[in-house]
Design an enzyme around this catalytic site. Structure first.
Site, short mmCIF file in Angstrom:
data_model
loop_
_atom_site.label_atom_id
_atom_site.label_comp_id
_atom_site.label_asym_id
_atom_site.label_seq_id
_atom_site.Cartn_x
_atom_site.Cartn_y
_atom_site.Cartn_z
CD GLU A 26 -2.89 -0.92 2.49
OE1 GLU A 26 -3.25 0.07 2.55
OE2 GLU A 26 -3.15 -2.05 2.98
CB VAL A 32 0.28 -3.17 -5.39
CG1 VAL A 32 0.62 -3.91 -6.64
CG2 VAL A 32 0.69 -1.59 -5.96
CE LYS A 47 1.45 1.54 -9.23
NZ LYS A 47 2.35 2.46 -9.80
CG ASP A 140 10.73 7.68 -7.46
OD1 ASP A 140 11.77 8.09 -6.51
OD2 ASP A 140 9.60 7.19 -7.30
#
Length: 323
Positions: A26, A32, A47, A140
């Site tokens: 989560e 997910v 997701k 990221d």
């Protein structure tokens, strides 16, 4: 003369083909799930992202992820299989991956040899190289966004912060106060850059001057790394982008051609996935009690593939790039 209908075929239309099994994780934007595609028997990860109400608008992070993953088809990048809206949520269906690099690093039962590390490094760079070839910045990169399949294959995931680069007028959004904290940690590890190292940094938008911290020896951060590995890292960690090694140069660095060779991905040790003991085959589904149907009922809305996805007639995926 009417034709008879194959009820099994109807049941396995895309609209109700995914059967939710258990929660894998989560986060801020949603949950997910592990699920079964009853049409193919494939295990997938779904997701579920909260879209919010009309006042809040759409989740452009999710729409951007769909848009980018449509263009990024590569063995070292996660595959987006499907996408559909349901009850105020957006569901993204991905290929199922066993674990992630963070779990591998934290597992005390797994010893990462120099050859193993080299394998993970090479797979990561290959995925990044394809992103750069398509003019995409991931933005990221971290261990838990590097997913690993049951055969050891590493794949880049979570493109919610990714952007197309190359436009001189485009300004990227930042993450607020967390950026300052991240920069502080980077400078603590690699030293604060000086104008002699990176002359153009003072012209960056919203430039902030940090107290100078000298760079510790790279060997102190990676005491077990080989000389070739340290040389590659030093060139990758260079602050000035004009002096930094390119992704292609990194993959051609002598680190990857020197001994030991990278471990074959199929021979990499990985930790067990969450809920592996609960895994079920599609052939067993009919023997279980009413598994949850994740997709919406067929009478309400059809499932749309990524190439056709448009959650709002007045807002297309292409518009998401501007957010």
């Amino acid at each position: 003369m009417s034709k008879s209908v194959d009820t099994d075929t109807v049941r396995k239309q895309p609209v109700d083909r995914y059967l939710k099994r258990q929660v894998l994780g989560e986060g801020t934007y949603g949950v997910v799930y592990k699920a079964i595609d009853t049409l193919t028997g494939q295990t997938v990860a779904i997701k579920k992202i909260r879209l919010g109400n009309q006042k809040e608008g759409l989740n452009f992070t999710a729409l951007r992820e769909i848009k980018l993953l449509k263009e990024l088809k590569h063995p070292n990048i996660i595959e987006l299989i499907d996408a559909f809206p349901d009850k105020g949520n957006l569901h993204l269906v991905f290929e199922y991956m066993q674990t992630d690099l963070e779990a591998v690093i934290r597992d005390r039962n797994i010893f990462l040899s120099p050859a193993d590390i080299k394998s993970y490094m090479l797979m990561t760079l290959r995925g990044l190289a394809f992103c750069h070839k398509k003019w995409v910045l991931h933005r990221d990169m971290k261990p838990n966004n590097l997913l690993i399949g049951d055969k050891g294959q590493l794949k880049l995931a979570d493109f919610g912060l990714a952007r197309i680069f190359g436009s001189p007028d485009r300004r990227f959004t930042h993450q607020g106060s967390s950026d300052i904290d991240q920069l502080g940690k980077i400078f603590q590890a690699l030293g604060t850059p000086r104008p002699s190292q990176w002359a153009d940094m003072v012209y960056l938008p919203e430039y902030v001057e940090f107290q100078y911290v000298p760079a510790p020896p790279l060997r102190s951060l990676f005491p077990m790394a080989s000389d070739d590995a340290l040389d590659l890292l030093a060139k990758m960690f260079t602050y000035d982008p004009r002096a930094r090694i390119s992704i292609q140069q990194a993959m051609e660095h002598r680190y990857f051609s020197s001994a030991p060779p990278p471990t074959d991905p199929t021979k990499l040790r990985i930790p067990a996935s969450k809920g592996d003991l609960l895994e079920s085959k599609v052939s067993d589904l009919n023997q279980q009690e009413s598994p949850t149907v994740l997709s919406p009922p067929g009478k309400l809305r059809r499932v749309m593939g990524p190439e056709a996805f448009d959650i709002n007639r007045n807002q297309s995926i292409d518009d998401a790039e501007d957010y």
